[in-house]
Design a protein around this motif. Structure first.
Motif, PDB file in Angstrom:
ATOM      1  N   MET A   1       0.838  -1.198   0.000  1.00  0.00           N
ATOM      2  CA  MET A   1       0.000   0.000   0.000  1.00  0.00           C
ATOM      3  C   MET A   1       0.872   1.248   0.000  1.00  0.00           C
ATOM      4  N   THR A   2       0.494   2.251  -0.786  1.00  0.00           N
ATOM      5  CA  THR A   2       1.207   3.515  -0.780  1.00  0.00           C
ATOM      6  C   THR A   2       0.793   4.339   0.447  1.00  0.00           C
ATOM      7  N   LYS A   3       1.542   5.395   0.727  1.00  0.00           N
ATOM      8  CA  LYS A   3       1.202   6.249   1.868  1.00  0.00           C
ATOM      9  C   LYS A   3      -0.131   6.966   1.662  1.00  0.00           C
ATOM     10  N   LEU A   4      -0.601   7.009   0.428  1.00  0.00           N
ATOM     11  CA  LEU A   4      -1.873   7.653   0.128  1.00  0.00           C
ATOM     12  C   LEU A   4      -3.038   6.666   0.096  1.00  0.00           C
ATOM     13  N   GLY A   5      -2.760   5.418   0.490  1.00  0.00           N
ATOM     14  CA  GLY A   5      -3.840   4.456   0.654  1.00  0.00           C
ATOM     15  C   GLY A   5      -4.266   3.724  -0.591  1.00  0.00           C
ATOM     16  N   PHE A   6      -3.353   3.559  -1.545  1.00  0.00           N
ATOM     17  CA  PHE A   6      -3.652   2.816  -2.767  1.00  0.00           C
ATOM     18  C   PHE A   6      -2.807   1.555  -2.860  1.00  0.00           C
TER      19      PHE A   6
ATOM     20  N   LEU B   1      -3.197   0.474  -9.126  1.00  0.00           N
ATOM     21  CA  LEU B   1      -3.041   1.769  -9.786  1.00  0.00           C
ATOM     22  C   LEU B   1      -2.216   1.622 -11.066  1.00  0.00           C
ATOM     23  N   ALA B   2      -1.151   0.827 -10.976  1.00  0.00           N
ATOM     24  CA  ALA B   2      -0.258   0.659 -12.123  1.00  0.00           C
ATOM     25  C   ALA B   2      -0.936  -0.047 -13.289  1.00  0.00           C
TER      26      ALA B   2
ATOM     27  N   LYS C   1     -15.378  12.574   0.632  1.00  0.00           N
ATOM     28  CA  LYS C   1     -15.301  11.537   1.672  1.00  0.00           C
ATOM     29  C   LYS C   1     -13.999  10.758   1.599  1.00  0.00           C
ATOM     30  N   GLU C   2     -13.486  10.559   0.405  1.00  0.00           N
ATOM     31  CA  GLU C   2     -12.232   9.825   0.232  1.00  0.00           C
ATOM     32  C   GLU C   2     -11.035  10.759   0.041  1.00  0.00           C
ATOM     33  N   ASP C   3     -11.275  12.086   0.081  1.00  0.00           N
ATOM     34  CA  ASP C   3     -10.213  13.076  -0.143  1.00  0.00           C
ATOM     35  C   ASP C   3      -9.497  12.785  -1.468  1.00  0.00           C
ATOM     36  N   LEU C   4     -10.307  12.584  -2.508  1.00  0.00           N
ATOM     37  CA  LEU C   4      -9.827  12.043  -3.777  1.00  0.00           C
ATOM     38  C   LEU C   4     -10.217  12.941  -4.944  1.00  0.00           C
ATOM     39  N   ILE C   5      -9.294  13.097  -5.890  1.00  0.00           N
ATOM     40  CA  ILE C   5      -9.540  13.784  -7.155  1.00  0.00           C
ATOM     41  C   ILE C   5      -9.057  12.883  -8.281  1.00  0.00           C
TER      42      ILE C   5
ATOM     43  N   SER D   1     -11.215   0.767  -7.099  1.00  0.00           N
ATOM     44  CA  SER D   1     -10.782  -0.595  -6.777  1.00  0.00           C
ATOM     45  C   SER D   1      -9.338  -0.644  -6.294  1.00  0.00           C
ATOM     46  N   ALA D   2      -8.591   0.431  -6.543  1.00  0.00           N
ATOM     47  CA  ALA D   2      -7.195   0.478  -6.090  1.00  0.00           C
ATOM     48  C   ALA D   2      -7.054   1.007  -4.665  1.00  0.00           C
ATOM     49  N   LEU D   3      -8.134   1.506  -4.073  1.00  0.00           N
ATOM     50  CA  LEU D   3      -8.054   1.963  -2.682  1.00  0.00           C
ATOM     51  C   LEU D   3      -7.756   0.771  -1.766  1.00  0.00           C
ATOM     52  N   ASP D   4      -6.870   1.006  -0.801  1.00  0.00           N
ATOM     53  CA  ASP D   4      -6.400  -0.121   0.040  1.00  0.00           C
ATOM     54  C   ASP D   4      -6.235   0.326   1.492  1.00  0.00           C
ATOM     55  N   ASP D   5      -7.121   1.182   1.951  1.00  0.00           N
ATOM     56  CA  ASP D   5      -7.039   1.586   3.358  1.00  0.00           C
ATOM     57  C   ASP D   5      -8.417   1.592   4.007  1.00  0.00           C
TER      58      ASP D   5
END
Length: 407
Positions: free
Chosen positions: A1-6, A11-12, A374-378, A403-407
């Motif tokens: 998982m990345t520090k941003l929760g993916f 993602l790749a 809610k997910e702090d996502l753009i 689907s790449a979110l991992d937190d």
């Protein structure tokens, strides 16, 4: 998982998917996908070409026609005037456009034979322009005799004729599709907001937008034309062929975008880059504030943005209950409309991952963005293929990113 929760691998997988499904087969010229979370870029992927004919690769700083992704910027600019007390959402539009006071609703006739109309049940209000319940339309809807009148007058076309002033005069001669506030129809309403910004502020719309949004946010590559010193970064635009390929729609070396337009379209006139649009989207996600190091610049208040991203459709319904559009930049189920943005009223009803309250819009050349507080996502997607309804790439990207979110 990345520090941003993916999940890194998920993602790749986005760019190979886009490349294999769309770019290699010649369905899209190239793609740029940007995903940001918690104020940082989590993924920036580039595939394919900006200009297929000249074999020019798409790059992170490629300039794109963003068409209707102009609408959120125009809407935010207008709401600045609301915050300043210079205009209110419940005011009738004819207060600022007197020639529209007696506009009626279409009953019969054509632009060639003349129209019969019936009176509206109430005046068109400012809020109707922001939420597309004005009774105006787009000619490309190809649905009614009113649409045909728009096409005849070249109102709201991608390459627009005349000026904002001539559009206002032309629209005074064409009836409304329906009584304002009773239905939803994707339309030239945001172009009207651009005109009103000029009338109310006393400043040219394009200058107001530059001074109040583009310059403070550092959106240096965003404007209504591509300057000569940036023309080498301007992408070509394409249309699909019946066999699944592409034809050149707008040559970047001959494009009308290379010169300032006579018609300054708040509904669809801007060019921009992914990096620039991220600055705008991040300011929205920050509650209306642009943060650059220790410097903060507030565009609009948090409460104004809350108002803009709420569902303003009468009765709190979603788009299927009110829409008369054959086309818009949104799917309908589970989607409402605010003041310049579509918003998810029920993520479950959209049949895609997401969050209730995320907001979004897209452009005619298949560009797209969404913001999920809610997910702090753009997420921002750039390509250049008209029309945007050609492929389901927006839905696929939504699915893959969530689907790449991992937190």
């Amino acid at each position: 998982m990345t520090k941003l929760g993916f999940d890194r691998k998920r993602l790749a997988a986005i760019d190979p998917f886009l490349n294999d499904r769309y770019v290699k087969p010649g369905r899209l010229p190239g793609t740029l996908t940007l995903v940001a979370r918690r104020g940082e870029i989590a993924h920036l992927g580039v595939t394919g070409m900006a200009d297929v004919e000249r074999k020019k690769k798409l790059a992170e700083d490629t300039i794109f026609r963003i068409y209707s992704m102009t609408k959120p910027l125009t809407s935010v600019a207008f709401m600045m005037l609301v915050e300043e007390g210079k205009v209110s959402l419940d005011q009738p539009v004819h207060r600022y456009i007197p020639a529209w006071k007696d506009l009626g609703v279409f009953k019969a006739g054509t632009h060639k034979t003349g129209f019969m109309t019936t009176p509206t049940s109430g005046p068109m209000r400012i809020v109707d322009l922001l939420r597309h319940t004005s009774g105006l339309t787009y000619g490309f809807q190809n649905r009614t005799n009113v649409d045909a009148a728009y096409r005849s007058a070249r109102i709201g076309e991608i390459e627009k004729a005349g000026t904002l002033d001539t559009m206002i005069a032309d629209l005074a001669k064409i009836p409304l599709e329906f009584s304002p506030g009773t239905a939803w129809n994707y339309s030239v309403a945001t172009d009207i907001l651009g005109y009103l910004i000029g009338v109310i502020s006393g400043q040219k719309f394009e200058d107001f937008l530059h001074d109040r949004i583009l310059k403070p946010l550092g959106m240096k590559d965003t404007g209504f034309h591509v300057p000569a010193d940036k023309a080498h970064r301007f992408a070509a635009c394409y249309t699909p062929t019946p066999k699944g390929g592409m034809d050149l729609q707008d040559d970047p070396t001959k494009s009308p975008y290379l010169a300032p337009p006579s018609f300054v379209s708040g509904g669809g006139g801007l060019v921009s880059t992914a990096a620039d649009y991220l600055k705008f989207a991040q300011a929205m996600l920050n509650g209306g504030v642009h943060i650059d190091g220790k410097h903060r610049h507030r565009l609009i208040s948090r409460k104004t943005l809350d108002l803009m991203t709420a569902n303003h459709l009468p009765g709190g319904v979603d788009l299927p209950a009110l829409s008369k559009s054959l086309f818009s930049e949104a799917q309908y189920d589970g989607t409402g409309f605010g003041l310049g943005f579509a918003t998810s009223t029920s993520a479950a009803r959209t049949l895609m991952p997401g969050s209730d309250g995320d907001y979004f819009w897209g452009g005619a050349a298949s560009t797209f963005f969404w913001i999920d507080p809610k997910e702090d996502l753009i997420a921002i997607f750039m390509t250049q293929l008209i029309p945007s309804s050609t492929y389901p790439v927006r839905n696929e990207l939504r699915t893959m990113i969530y689907s790449a979110l991992d937190d």
